[in-house]
Design a protein around this motif. Structure first.
Motif, PDB file in Angstrom:
ATOM      1  N   SER A  33      -9.934  -9.621 -15.680  1.00  0.00           N
ATOM      2  CA  SER A  33      -8.945 -10.525 -15.095  1.00  0.00           C
ATOM      3  C   SER A  33      -8.693 -10.134 -13.641  1.00  0.00           C
ATOM      4  O   SER A  33      -9.224  -9.143 -13.143  1.00  0.00           O
ATOM      5  N   GLY A  34      -7.850 -10.900 -12.980  1.00  0.00           N
ATOM      6  CA  GLY A  34      -7.465 -10.553 -11.623  1.00  0.00           C
ATOM      7  C   GLY A  34      -6.560  -9.335 -11.609  1.00  0.00           C
ATOM      8  O   GLY A  34      -5.940  -8.985 -12.617  1.00  0.00           O
ATOM      9  N   GLY A  35      -6.493  -8.669 -10.455  1.00  0.00           N
ATOM     10  CA  GLY A  35      -5.588  -7.529 -10.318  1.00  0.00           C
ATOM     11  C   GLY A  35      -6.221  -6.377  -9.565  1.00  0.00           C
ATOM     12  O   GLY A  35      -7.452  -6.270  -9.476  1.00  0.00           O
ATOM     13  N   THR A  36      -5.398  -5.501  -9.029  1.00  0.00           N
ATOM     14  CA  THR A  36      -5.904  -4.377  -8.260  1.00  0.00           C
ATOM     15  C   THR A  36      -6.483  -3.280  -9.149  1.00  0.00           C
ATOM     16  O   THR A  36      -7.361  -2.530  -8.710  1.00  0.00           O
ATOM     17  N   THR A  37      -6.001  -3.165 -10.388  1.00  0.00           N
ATOM     18  CA  THR A  37      -6.558  -2.146 -11.290  1.00  0.00           C
ATOM     19  C   THR A  37      -7.914  -2.586 -11.824  1.00  0.00           C
ATOM     20  O   THR A  37      -8.840  -1.774 -11.950  1.00  0.00           O
ATOM     21  N   THR A  38      -8.082  -3.869 -12.150  1.00  0.00           N
ATOM     22  CA  THR A  38      -9.395  -4.358 -12.570  1.00  0.00           C
ATOM     23  C   THR A  38     -10.380  -4.304 -11.396  1.00  0.00           C
ATOM     24  O   THR A  38     -11.580  -4.101 -11.596  1.00  0.00           O
ATOM     25  N   TYR A  39      -9.880  -4.475 -10.191  1.00  0.00           N
ATOM     26  CA  TYR A  39     -10.717  -4.326  -8.995  1.00  0.00           C
ATOM     27  C   TYR A  39     -11.248  -2.894  -8.898  1.00  0.00           C
ATOM     28  O   TYR A  39     -12.436  -2.667  -8.623  1.00  0.00           O
ATOM     29  N   ALA A  40     -10.366  -1.917  -9.140  1.00  0.00           N
ATOM     30  CA  ALA A  40     -10.799  -0.516  -9.147  1.00  0.00           C
ATOM     31  C   ALA A  40     -11.799  -0.269 -10.273  1.00  0.00           C
ATOM     32  O   ALA A  40     -12.783   0.460 -10.102  1.00  0.00           O
ATOM     33  N   LEU A  41     -11.566  -0.881 -11.434  1.00  0.00           N
ATOM     34  CA  LEU A  41     -12.477  -0.730 -12.570  1.00  0.00           C
ATOM     35  C   LEU A  41     -13.862  -1.272 -12.240  1.00  0.00           C
ATOM     36  O   LEU A  41     -14.875  -0.673 -12.619  1.00  0.00           O
ATOM     37  N   ALA A  42     -13.937  -2.394 -11.557  1.00  0.00           N
ATOM     38  CA  ALA A  42     -15.231  -3.002 -11.228  1.00  0.00           C
ATOM     39  C   ALA A  42     -16.127  -2.011 -10.492  1.00  0.00           C
ATOM     40  O   ALA A  42     -17.340  -1.930 -10.755  1.00  0.00           O
ATOM     41  N   ARG A  43     -15.547  -1.228  -9.601  1.00  0.00           N
ATOM     42  CA  ARG A  43     -16.341  -0.260  -8.841  1.00  0.00           C
ATOM     43  C   ARG A  43     -16.922   0.819  -9.744  1.00  0.00           C
ATOM     44  O   ARG A  43     -17.991   1.356  -9.474  1.00  0.00           O
ATOM     45  N   HIS A  44     -16.212   1.140 -10.825  1.00  0.00           N
ATOM     46  CA  HIS A  44     -16.697   2.166 -11.762  1.00  0.00           C
ATOM     47  C   HIS A  44     -17.719   1.612 -12.755  1.00  0.00           C
ATOM     48  O   HIS A  44     -18.306   2.379 -13.514  1.00  0.00           O
ATOM     49  N   LEU A  45     -17.921   0.303 -12.749  1.00  0.00           N
ATOM     50  CA  LEU A  45     -18.874  -0.309 -13.683  1.00  0.00           C
ATOM     51  C   LEU A  45     -20.225  -0.602 -13.042  1.00  0.00           C
ATOM     52  O   LEU A  45     -21.144  -1.068 -13.718  1.00  0.00           O
ATOM     53  N   LEU A  46     -20.367  -0.304 -11.771  1.00  0.00           N
ATOM     54  CA  LEU A  46     -21.579  -0.686 -11.054  1.00  0.00           C
ATOM     55  C   LEU A  46     -22.842  -0.029 -11.613  1.00  0.00           C
ATOM     56  O   LEU A  46     -23.927  -0.590 -11.514  1.00  0.00           O
ATOM     57  N   ASP A  47     -22.701   1.156 -12.187  1.00  0.00           N
ATOM     58  CA  ASP A  47     -23.877   1.865 -12.694  1.00  0.00           C
ATOM     59  C   ASP A  47     -24.139   1.630 -14.179  1.00  0.00           C
ATOM     60  O   ASP A  47     -25.065   2.207 -14.744  1.00  0.00           O
ATOM     61  N   VAL A  48     -23.319   0.819 -14.837  1.00  0.00           N
ATOM     62  CA  VAL A  48     -23.554   0.525 -16.256  1.00  0.00           C
ATOM     63  C   VAL A  48     -24.561  -0.621 -16.341  1.00  0.00           C
ATOM     64  O   VAL A  48     -24.297  -1.721 -15.839  1.00  0.00           O
ATOM     65  N   PRO A  49     -25.708  -0.404 -16.966  1.00  0.00           N
ATOM     66  CA  PRO A  49     -26.767  -1.427 -16.927  1.00  0.00           C
ATOM     67  C   PRO A  49     -26.527  -2.597 -17.866  1.00  0.00           C
ATOM     68  O   PRO A  49     -25.838  -2.474 -18.884  1.00  0.00           O
ATOM     69  N   ASP A  50     -27.120  -3.726 -17.487  1.00  0.00           N
ATOM     70  CA  ASP A  50     -27.223  -4.911 -18.349  1.00  0.00           C
ATOM     71  C   ASP A  50     -25.880  -5.490 -18.775  1.00  0.00           C
ATOM     72  O   ASP A  50     -25.747  -6.006 -19.888  1.00  0.00           O
ATOM     73  N   LEU A  51     -24.897  -5.412 -17.915  1.00  0.00           N
ATOM     74  CA  LEU A  51     -23.606  -6.017 -18.233  1.00  0.00           C
ATOM     75  C   LEU A  51     -23.619  -7.504 -17.906  1.00  0.00           C
ATOM     76  O   LEU A  51     -24.257  -7.943 -16.950  1.00  0.00           O
ATOM     77  N   THR A  52     -22.882  -8.264 -18.695  1.00  0.00           N
ATOM     78  CA  THR A  52     -22.542  -9.639 -18.332  1.00  0.00           C
ATOM     79  C   THR A  52     -21.053  -9.653 -18.061  1.00  0.00           C
ATOM     80  O   THR A  52     -20.249  -9.356 -18.956  1.00  0.00           O
ATOM     81  N   VAL A  53     -20.689  -9.953 -16.831  1.00  0.00           N
ATOM     82  CA  VAL A  53     -19.290  -9.873 -16.408  1.00  0.00           C
ATOM     83  C   VAL A  53     -18.786 -11.264 -16.069  1.00  0.00           C
ATOM     84  O   VAL A  53     -19.342 -11.945 -15.201  1.00  0.00           O
ATOM     85  N   VAL A  54     -17.723 -11.679 -16.746  1.00  0.00           N
ATOM     86  CA  VAL A  54     -17.031 -12.922 -16.413  1.00  0.00           C
ATOM     87  C   VAL A  54     -15.691 -12.533 -15.798  1.00  0.00           C
ATOM     88  O   VAL A  54     -14.984 -11.670 -16.328  1.00  0.00           O
ATOM     89  N   THR A  55     -15.352 -13.135 -14.684  1.00  0.00           N
ATOM     90  CA  THR A  55     -14.091 -12.799 -14.043  1.00  0.00           C
ATOM     91  C   THR A  55     -13.480 -14.025 -13.381  1.00  0.00           C
ATOM     92  O   THR A  55     -14.197 -14.927 -12.940  1.00  0.00           O
ATOM     93  N   ASN A  56     -12.163 -14.040 -13.326  1.00  0.00           N
ATOM     94  CA  ASN A  56     -11.463 -15.063 -12.558  1.00  0.00           C
ATOM     95  C   ASN A  56     -10.881 -14.457 -11.284  1.00  0.00           C
ATOM     96  O   ASN A  56      -9.981 -15.021 -10.672  1.00  0.00           O
ATOM     97  N   SER A  57     -11.426 -13.287 -10.890  1.00  0.00           N
ATOM     98  CA  SER A  57     -10.967 -12.596  -9.692  1.00  0.00           C
ATOM     99  C   SER A  57     -12.015 -12.656  -8.605  1.00  0.00           C
ATOM    100  O   SER A  57     -13.134 -12.159  -8.772  1.00  0.00           O
TER     101      SER A  57
END
Length: 272
Positions: free
Chosen positions: A106-130
């Motif tokens: 979802s939107g938010g500054t904490t999910t924004y921080a989380l996104a940066r920590h997910l960059l190295d996880v392979p084969d993700l499908t990410v849906v976001t409204n942010s």
């Protein structure tokens, strides 16, 4: 509160804020006695908390900040609040994600921080409204920073809020047609009585759609969100599977949360 003289400033200020919110106000002389620190130390702590906008100083003490339930801070304003706690939460939340997961942010500054920590996880499908979250992944791909397989990112359409989330009928329609293994949800406020809430009515509906499309709901929110109530509630605590938070959440609050939420993860500590 504790008499430990060796508390770090961040821990001490978290205790002060918890006391202010719980009691509706505190006096400087009470805090110096309970925390066994000097009057000047407490005043510096109150100054720091007042600059963050989480309490108001009054003569001889401090009281909670009372904001209108419709007040919605912008992304930049929220990003400067509790940055270290948000990063710790993001790191702990990222540990819940396995390769190949279909997840929503979802939107938010904490999910924004989380996104940066997910960059190295392979084969993700990410849906976001942010917009901000989507930019994290897109910019990493352009810069060649994704080393083990780029995520597939889907950005919903919608009307942009002050926090850079996309909400409204277009976003809701897109979300309803999808199914996620995992939803990471940022929130404006959390309480037993009001559950999860936001000052934006359209965002409340979009968050509801996100929750209904997810098999598992993980709230990512620092301790300052506890006791905050926005205009619109969109879920009860009992609808949350896991809350990832920081060590500033008091022991009493943790026990209260545990009565409603099956999983409580405190970043930097053992899972409760």
């Amino acid at each position: 509160m504790t008499d430990n003289q060796n508390l770090l400033a961040e821990q001490r200020r978290a205790l002060i804020l918890d006391e202010v919110r719980r009691r509706g106000g505190v006096r400087v002389n009470e805090l110096t006695r309970r925390l066994s620190v000097s009057d000047m130390t407490i005043r510096r702590d109150l100054d720091a908390l007042a600059r963050q906008g989480v309490l108001s100083k009054v003569h001889g003490g401090a009281v909670p900040v009372v904001e209108a339930s419709t007040h919605e801070p912008g992304f930049e304003a929220k990003s400067v609040l509790e940055p270290s706690a948000k990063d710790e939460i993001a790191r702990a939340a990222a540990a819940l994600v396995t390769p190949g997961t279909a997840l929503a942010l979802s939107g938010g500054t904490t999910t924004y921080a989380l996104a940066r920590h997910l960059l190295d996880v392979p084969d993700l499908t990410v849906v976001t409204n942010s917009v901000r979250v989507a930019d994290v992944f897109h910019e990493a791909v352009r810069a060649g920073e994704v080393r083990r397989g780029a995520a597939t990112v889907v950005l919903t359409g919608g009307v942009r809020t002050p926090s850079d989330a996309l909400v409204g009928p277009v976003a809701d329609r897109a979300i309803r047609s999808l199914h996620f293994d995992l939803l990471f949800l940022g929130v404006h406020g959390v309480s037993v009585e009001a559950g999860l809430s936001t000052p934006n009515l359209a965002e409340a509906e979009t968050n509801t759609c996100l929750m209904r499309s997810a098999r598992r709901v993980v709230v990512v929110a620092d301790h300052t969100k506890w006791g905050t109530v926005g205009l619109s509630s969109f879920a009860s605590l009992d609808e949350v599977d896991t809350w990832v938070t920081d060590g500033g959440l008091s022991g009493g609050t943790r026990a209260e949360v545990a009565e409603h939420v099956p999983g409580l993860v405190v970043a930097g500590e053992e899972r409760a």
